[in-house]
Design a protein around this motif. Sequence first.
Motif, PDB file in Angstrom:
ATOM      1  N   HIS A  59     -44.928   1.895  -0.752  1.00 50.05           N
ATOM      2  CA  HIS A  59     -44.980   1.094   0.463  1.00 50.05           C
ATOM      3  C   HIS A  59     -44.942  -0.402   0.128  1.00 50.05           C
ATOM      4  N   GLY A  60     -44.048  -1.128   0.812  1.00 52.52           N
ATOM      5  CA  GLY A  60     -43.952  -2.566   0.641  1.00 52.52           C
ATOM      6  C   GLY A  60     -42.961  -3.020  -0.406  1.00 52.52           C
ATOM      7  N   LEU A  61     -42.328  -2.075  -1.109  1.00 55.96           N
ATOM      8  CA  LEU A  61     -41.370  -2.416  -2.157  1.00 55.96           C
ATOM      9  C   LEU A  61     -39.964  -2.038  -1.714  1.00 55.96           C
ATOM     10  N   VAL A 110     -43.500 -12.365   1.605  1.00 61.25           N
ATOM     11  CA  VAL A 110     -42.467 -11.617   0.897  1.00 61.25           C
ATOM     12  C   VAL A 110     -42.071 -12.354  -0.377  1.00 61.25           C
ATOM     13  N   ASN A 131     -52.654  -2.722  -0.351  1.00 65.29           N
ATOM     14  CA  ASN A 131     -51.501  -3.190   0.418  1.00 65.29           C
ATOM     15  C   ASN A 131     -50.918  -4.498  -0.090  1.00 65.29           C
ATOM     16  N   THR A 154     -48.404 -11.376   6.208  1.00 66.53           N
ATOM     17  CA  THR A 154     -47.184 -10.934   5.539  1.00 66.53           C
ATOM     18  C   THR A 154     -46.577 -12.061   4.723  1.00 66.53           C
ATOM     19  N   GLU A 179     -42.740  -3.767   9.895  1.00 68.72           N
ATOM     20  CA  GLU A 179     -44.003  -3.348   9.284  1.00 68.72           C
ATOM     21  C   GLU A 179     -45.091  -4.391   9.518  1.00 68.72           C
ATOM     22  N   THR A 191     -47.417  -9.341   0.064  1.00 66.99           N
ATOM     23  CA  THR A 191     -47.593  -8.058   0.750  1.00 66.99           C
ATOM     24  C   THR A 191     -46.361  -7.185   0.601  1.00 66.99           C
ATOM     25  N   HIS A 192     -45.193  -7.832   0.436  1.00 72.31           N
ATOM     26  CA  HIS A 192     -43.926  -7.116   0.295  1.00 72.31           C
ATOM     27  C   HIS A 192     -43.114  -7.754  -0.831  1.00 72.31           C
ATOM     28  N   ILE A 228     -39.132  -4.976   7.003  1.00 71.41           N
ATOM     29  CA  ILE A 228     -40.337  -5.716   6.617  1.00 71.41           C
ATOM     30  C   ILE A 228     -40.986  -6.361   7.834  1.00 71.41           C
TER      31      ILE A 228
END
Length: 356
Positions: A313-315, A5, A107, A3, A348, A122-123, A345
């Motif tokens: 997903h992820g936004l 961000v 992803n 992960t 997830e 990832t995010h 986040i």
Amino acid sequence: MMTFVLVIGAGQAGLATGCHLRRSSLDFLIVDSACHVGNSWRKRYESLTLFTPRQFSALPGLPLVGNRELYATREEFADYLQTYATRCGLPVRLNSRVVRLARIGGNAFEATLQNGKRLQATHVVVATGGFQKSVVPPISAKFDAEVVQLNAETYRNIHQIPGGRALVVGDGASGRDIAVELSSRGPTALAAGKPRRLFPERVLGKSVWWWLSKSGVLKAPPNSTMGQFLRRSDAFPDRDRSIGSLTRKNIAIMPRLVDAAGDKAIFSDGSSIPVAAVIWAVGYVDDSSWLGVPEATAADGSFLHTEGVSPVHGLFFVGKPWQRNRTSALIMGVGDDARLIVQRIAAEGSGQTARG
């Protein structure tokens, strides 16, 4: 991919998100197009002050110093944001405008910066704020080239305005502030729109924001009865900015602007006045031109989200008007919204269910 961000924007929303990310175990980076943290505030009109007192204008973990009942200037708050980023040890990469964000694989995201560099995450949290692109209506094209035209982003001070009458279009907080400032240099008119409710600055000796906060009104969801009322009224504090007060300052209050011809501004009642300058203060729209994820935006280009969570997903988003309630686009509310997004986040990333 572990992960990671990416936070886009180092204003109050991005820094609040960074604060909560720092408290988590997540790796992250904040990017911003400016050369200094807080520059989005420094670029606005010079007389700007916050319309929430200092006691309601701080981010998580760091008070805004000064008289808690009074209002910070734009420079003061910009400096506060710089201090906040430093004190919290936030990883901020400046001069890094994101010109394209796209999905890669199933992803992950890839952000392309203006200098050509690319970042993968990832995010992604979009924290570019609610005041991105000033609206300038098509009517503007009907004014002569000699009429100076500015907007709430490009107006800085009265020295940009030539002699003759100045017209401010839009009677929100910024429009009224600018009209008052312009009235000191010469004839000024303000084109109003719908009837606007102002609430008193203080009630029984306390800031009206104290009462609104204690009552829970500010936390009303946007689709609740109270939330819908607040959205319709779009009220802000009356700091000597009522229509009566503006009139006493010799500001001509005009009805809605509906047309223009040459140097003439034409209003909904059929009246018209000559103007030397027009300042557009009629609101803002999202700038999503850089977002290469079609599912993340509506047909008009506005960002799609539910309480800051994108259908992609992820936004995610932080700092959008009415993201969760009235405070979401205010400094006092971005901390709570950022905390919930970071919790989501983190959940997830661990495969757990996020809790509010």
